[in-house]
Design an enzyme around this catalytic site. Structure first.
Site, PDB file in Angstrom:
ATOM      1  N   ASP A  42       3.653  -0.502  12.427  1.00 35.69           N
ATOM      2  CA  ASP A  42       2.312   0.368  12.620  1.00 35.69           C
ATOM      3  C   ASP A  42       3.041   1.858  13.160  1.00 35.69           C
ATOM      4  O   ASP A  42       3.699   1.908  13.929  1.00 35.69           O
ATOM      5  CB  ASP A  42       1.767  -0.336  13.738  1.00 35.69           C
ATOM      6  CG  ASP A  42       0.113   0.458  14.001  1.00 35.69           C
ATOM      7  OD1 ASP A  42      -0.502   0.206  12.894  1.00 35.69           O
ATOM      8  OD2 ASP A  42      -0.254   0.789  14.918  1.00 35.69           O
ATOM      9  N   GLY A  85      -1.675   1.772  23.380  1.00 41.39           N
ATOM     10  CA  GLY A  85      -2.635   2.764  23.094  1.00 41.39           C
ATOM     11  C   GLY A  85      -2.287   4.180  23.094  1.00 41.39           C
ATOM     12  O   GLY A  85      -3.229   5.200  22.931  1.00 41.39           O
ATOM     13  N   ARG A 132     -10.512  -1.149  10.686  1.00 40.66           N
ATOM     14  CA  ARG A 132      -9.872   0.311  10.960  1.00 40.66           C
ATOM     15  C   ARG A 132     -10.297   0.499  12.291  1.00 40.66           C
ATOM     16  O   ARG A 132     -11.359   0.298  12.929  1.00 40.66           O
ATOM     17  CB  ARG A 132     -10.282   1.246   9.877  1.00 40.66           C
ATOM     18  CG  ARG A 132      -9.919   1.118   8.543  1.00 40.66           C
ATOM     19  CD  ARG A 132     -10.275   2.152   7.614  1.00 40.66           C
ATOM     20  NE  ARG A 132     -10.983   1.659   6.450  1.00 40.66           N
ATOM     21  CZ  ARG A 132     -11.121   2.669   5.301  1.00 40.66           C
ATOM     22  NH1 ARG A 132     -10.479   3.585   5.193  1.00 40.66           N
ATOM     23  NH2 ARG A 132     -11.518   2.042   4.224  1.00 40.66           N
ATOM     24  N   VAL A 133      -9.613   1.423  12.708  1.00 41.86           N
ATOM     25  CA  VAL A 133      -9.781   1.647  14.402  1.00 41.86           C
ATOM     26  C   VAL A 133     -11.147   2.090  14.614  1.00 41.86           C
ATOM     27  O   VAL A 133     -11.848   1.793  15.719  1.00 41.86           O
ATOM     28  CB  VAL A 133      -8.756   2.448  15.058  1.00 41.86           C
ATOM     29  CG1 VAL A 133      -8.477   3.746  14.504  1.00 41.86           C
ATOM     30  CG2 VAL A 133      -8.700   2.433  16.579  1.00 41.86           C
ATOM     31  N   ASN A 189      -6.190   9.458   8.146  1.00 43.94           N
ATOM     32  CA  ASN A 189      -7.317   8.699   8.605  1.00 43.94           C
ATOM     33  C   ASN A 189      -8.696   9.491   8.662  1.00 43.94           C
ATOM     34  O   ASN A 189      -8.954  10.708   8.938  1.00 43.94           O
ATOM     35  CB  ASN A 189      -7.232   8.733  10.038  1.00 43.94           C
ATOM     36  CG  ASN A 189      -7.095   7.144  10.517  1.00 43.94           C
ATOM     37  OD1 ASN A 189      -7.842   6.375   9.806  1.00 43.94           O
ATOM     38  ND2 ASN A 189      -6.144   6.882  11.273  1.00 43.94           N
ATOM     39  N   TYR A 245       0.913  -1.215  -0.252  1.00 43.38           N
ATOM     40  CA  TYR A 245       0.044  -0.098  -0.137  1.00 43.38           C
ATOM     41  C   TYR A 245       0.866   1.212   0.186  1.00 43.38           C
ATOM     42  O   TYR A 245       0.702   2.026  -0.783  1.00 43.38           O
ATOM     43  CB  TYR A 245      -0.709   0.011   1.148  1.00 43.38           C
ATOM     44  CG  TYR A 245      -2.103   1.014   1.259  1.00 43.38           C
ATOM     45  CD1 TYR A 245      -2.928   1.236   0.325  1.00 43.38           C
ATOM     46  CD2 TYR A 245      -1.711   2.143   2.150  1.00 43.38           C
ATOM     47  CE1 TYR A 245      -3.887   2.140   0.573  1.00 43.38           C
ATOM     48  CE2 TYR A 245      -2.636   3.101   2.257  1.00 43.38           C
ATOM     49  CZ  TYR A 245      -3.714   3.254   1.471  1.00 43.38           C
ATOM     50  OH  TYR A 245      -4.701   4.167   1.534  1.00 43.38           O
TER      51      TYR A 245
HETATM   52  N1  LIG Z   1     -10.294   6.424   4.283  1.00 44.65           N
HETATM   53  C1  LIG Z   1      -9.153   6.766   4.767  1.00 44.65           C
HETATM   54  O1  LIG Z   1      -8.834   7.054   5.848  1.00 44.65           O
HETATM   55  C2  LIG Z   1      -8.205   7.042   3.645  1.00 44.65           C
HETATM   56  C3  LIG Z   1      -6.985   7.678   3.963  1.00 44.65           C
HETATM   57  C4  LIG Z   1      -5.914   7.759   2.991  1.00 44.65           C
HETATM   58  C5  LIG Z   1      -6.203   7.624   1.812  1.00 44.65           C
HETATM   59  N2  LIG Z   1      -7.382   6.963   1.299  1.00 44.65           N
HETATM   60  C6  LIG Z   1      -7.467   6.658   0.071  1.00 44.65           C
HETATM   61  O2  LIG Z   1      -8.697   7.130  -0.317  1.00 44.65           O
HETATM   62  C7  LIG Z   1      -9.097   6.201  -1.388  1.00 44.65           C
HETATM   63  C8  LIG Z   1     -10.670   5.695  -0.992  1.00 44.65           C
HETATM   64  O3  LIG Z   1     -10.491   4.921   0.178  1.00 44.65           O
HETATM   65  P1  LIG Z   1     -11.856   4.441   1.035  1.00 44.65           P
HETATM   66  O4  LIG Z   1     -11.460   4.601   2.487  1.00 44.65           O
HETATM   67  O5  LIG Z   1     -12.959   4.567   0.439  1.00 44.65           O
HETATM   68  O6  LIG Z   1     -11.548   2.880   0.585  1.00 44.65           O
HETATM   69  P2  LIG Z   1     -12.627   1.759   0.165  1.00 44.65           P
HETATM   70  O7  LIG Z   1     -11.924   0.442   0.145  1.00 44.65           O
HETATM   71  O8  LIG Z   1     -13.818   1.900   0.782  1.00 44.65           O
HETATM   72  O9  LIG Z   1     -12.842   2.048  -1.385  1.00 44.65           O
HETATM   73  C9  LIG Z   1     -11.967   1.991  -2.367  1.00 44.65           C
HETATM   74  C10 LIG Z   1     -12.573   1.576  -3.576  1.00 44.65           C
HETATM   75  O10 LIG Z   1     -11.956   1.078  -4.754  1.00 44.65           O
HETATM   76  C11 LIG Z   1     -12.260   0.173  -5.273  1.00 44.65           C
HETATM   77  N3  LIG Z   1     -11.186  -0.636  -6.074  1.00 44.65           N
HETATM   78  C12 LIG Z   1     -10.268  -1.095  -5.226  1.00 44.65           C
HETATM   79  N4  LIG Z   1      -9.467  -1.747  -6.353  1.00 44.65           N
HETATM   80  C13 LIG Z   1      -9.946  -1.394  -7.510  1.00 44.65           C
HETATM   81  C14 LIG Z   1      -9.463  -1.691  -8.728  1.00 44.65           C
HETATM   82  N5  LIG Z   1      -8.348  -2.418  -9.163  1.00 44.65           N
HETATM   83  N6  LIG Z   1     -10.264  -1.170  -9.724  1.00 44.65           N
HETATM   84  C15 LIG Z   1     -11.433  -0.568  -9.567  1.00 44.65           C
HETATM   85  N7  LIG Z   1     -11.696  -0.262  -8.370  1.00 44.65           N
HETATM   86  C16 LIG Z   1     -11.115  -0.638  -7.402  1.00 44.65           C
HETATM   87  C17 LIG Z   1     -13.036  -0.677  -4.214  1.00 44.65           C
HETATM   88  O11 LIG Z   1     -13.809  -1.537  -4.548  1.00 44.65           O
HETATM   89  C18 LIG Z   1     -13.587   0.376  -3.328  1.00 44.65           C
HETATM   90  O12 LIG Z   1     -14.756   0.704  -3.873  1.00 44.65           O
HETATM   91  C19 LIG Z   1      -8.278   5.040  -1.501  1.00 44.65           C
HETATM   92  O13 LIG Z   1      -7.433   5.177  -2.523  1.00 44.65           O
HETATM   93  C20 LIG Z   1      -7.312   5.164  -0.221  1.00 44.65           C
HETATM   94  O14 LIG Z   1      -6.158   4.860  -0.418  1.00 44.65           O
HETATM   95  C21 LIG Z   1      -8.553   6.893   2.308  1.00 44.65           C
END
Ligand SMILES: NC(=O)c1ccc[n+]([C@@H]2O[C@H](COP(=O)([O-])OP(=O)(O)OC[C@H]3O[C@@H](n4cnc5c(N)ncnc54)[C@H](O)[C@@H]3O)[C@@H](O)[C@H]2O)c1
Length: 320
Positions: free
Chosen positions: A279, A213, A192-193, A180, A151
């Site tokens: 972590d 913690g 996730r936490v 986050n 990742y």
């Molecule tokens: N939620 C967070 O705290 C957070 C923090 C930092 C970065 N992000 C980034 O934001 C984005 C969305 O995160 P999220 O929390 O909604 O996660 P999520 O897992 O809910 O959403 C990711 C989406 O991408 C789709 N996906 C995965 N691989 C794919 C592929 N090869 N082709 C097409 N679709 C694909 C999944 O089905 C899902 O719908 C991600 O790129 C993540 O890295 C999220």
């Protein structure tokens, strides 16, 4: 400074059926745009976008971004990638492919269309940071061969590709480093936490705290994060970033556990587990760039955001 686009645009959101993506699709529809949501449903679900399916300006396409995509759009938000360690570690090679091959495919599409493209990067590019809080010019402290590397390094390589497409091809690329984020439509079992704690507390189970913690996290409510992404894309002058999008209010994991219990009006019950490999111990964004360039800062306080998230999980766990 920021201006709204004057006319409706065709906007592609990859990962649009996921947690963040579904909220972004909603926000873009509200702003009057046409939205093409592309997702392979690896971690996202049709249920996340079910209320949007009947919308005349919403389209859903099942597609894996590790394969090329040929569509006609004006803007691209690239969010596709599993985001929780539990999910991205299930198939680490696919995780790296999604970040790297996915970025190449979407940057190629953006180049053909001369379309601005925004990458949903992550605070994980900072790894277990030696600098605190993290500013965008900090290069990070990442183990390239650890269990989180698929990742972290995938996202770092995607940033490299975005920067090189800008330098080499003059593409309008924008990078948001998201910290986050929590809120409704997180999955109950994503590890996730925030979701872990809420689901356990609602089930009357003790909350599992990894390590002592004292490790800190900065939790941003989903509407704030989406607002930051939209503002970054809406900037009329190309703003390559990276720009940190996160809430600088820092909480220890133990404090989060106590707050969840307090909102639910129940006594704190925790069990301890060893900390997983690599972590991060501290995570907190410096958001001076977002404040200055985007006029953005988070509005929703943790207690308020947690209360809304708890209501969502209550309804979901009881099938409501
Ligand atoms: N939620 C967070 O705290 C957070 C923090 C930092 C970065 N992000 C980034 O934001 C984005 C969305 O995160 P999220 O929390 O909604 O996660 P999520 O897992 O809910 O959403 C990711 C989406 O991408 C789709 N996906 C995965 N691989 C794919 C592929 N090869 N082709 C097409 N679709 C694909 C999944 O089905 C899902 O719908 C991600 O790129 C993540 O890295 C999220």
């Amino acid at each position: 400074m920021r201006t709204e686009p004057s006319q409706p645009l065709r906007v592609l959101v990859t990962g649009g059926a996921g947690f963040l993506g579904s909220h972004l699709c909603e926000r873009l529809l509200e702003a009057g745009h046409d939205v093409l949501c592309v997702d392979n449903f690896y971690t996202g679900t049709r249920a996340n976008v079910a209320p949007l399916l009947a919308h005349p300006r919403f389209e859903l396409l099942r597609h894996d971004i590790t394969f090329p995509l040929y569509v006609e759009v004006d803007r691209i938000f690239n969010l596709a990638c599993p985001a929780s360690p539990r999910h991205y570690q299930l198939d680490p090679v696919q995780t790296t492919k999604t970040s790297v091959h996915g970025a190449i495919n979407l940057l190629g599409l953006a180049k053909r269309l001369h379309a601005p493209i925004l990458q949903a990067s992550t605070s994980e590019v900072y790894g277990d940071p030696a600098q605190h809080p993290q500013t965008e010019d900090y290069w990070g402290h990442v183990n390239p061969i650890g269990p989180r590397a698929c990742y972290d390094e995938g996202k770092r390589c995607a940033e490299t590709l975005f920067a090189d497409y800008r330098r080499q091809h003059g593409l309008d690329t924008r990078i948001a480093r998201i910290f986050n984020t929590y809120g409704p439509r997180m999955q109950p079992a994503d590890g996730r936490v925030v979701s872990n704690f809420i689901v356990a507390a609602l089930r009357g189970e003790p909350l599992t705290i990894q390590g002592d913690g004292w490790q800190t996290r900065a939790f941003c409510f989903v509407s704030d994060t989406v607002d930051g992404l939209v503002r970054l894309m809406d900037l009329p002058d190309s703003c390559p970033g990276p720009v940190n999008i996160g809430n600088p209010a820092e909480f220890t994991v133990a404090e989060l556990a106590a707050l969840v219990h307090e909102i639910l009006g129940r006594p704190v019950r925790v069990v301890r587990q060893t900390l997983p490999a690599d972590d991060p111990k501290q995570r907190c964004p410096d958001i001076a760039a977002a404040r200055g360039k985007l006029g953005w800062e988070p509005k929703i306080e943790l207690r308020d955001g947690l209360t809304r998230t708890i209501s969502y999980f209550k309804a979901r766990l009881t099938g409501g």
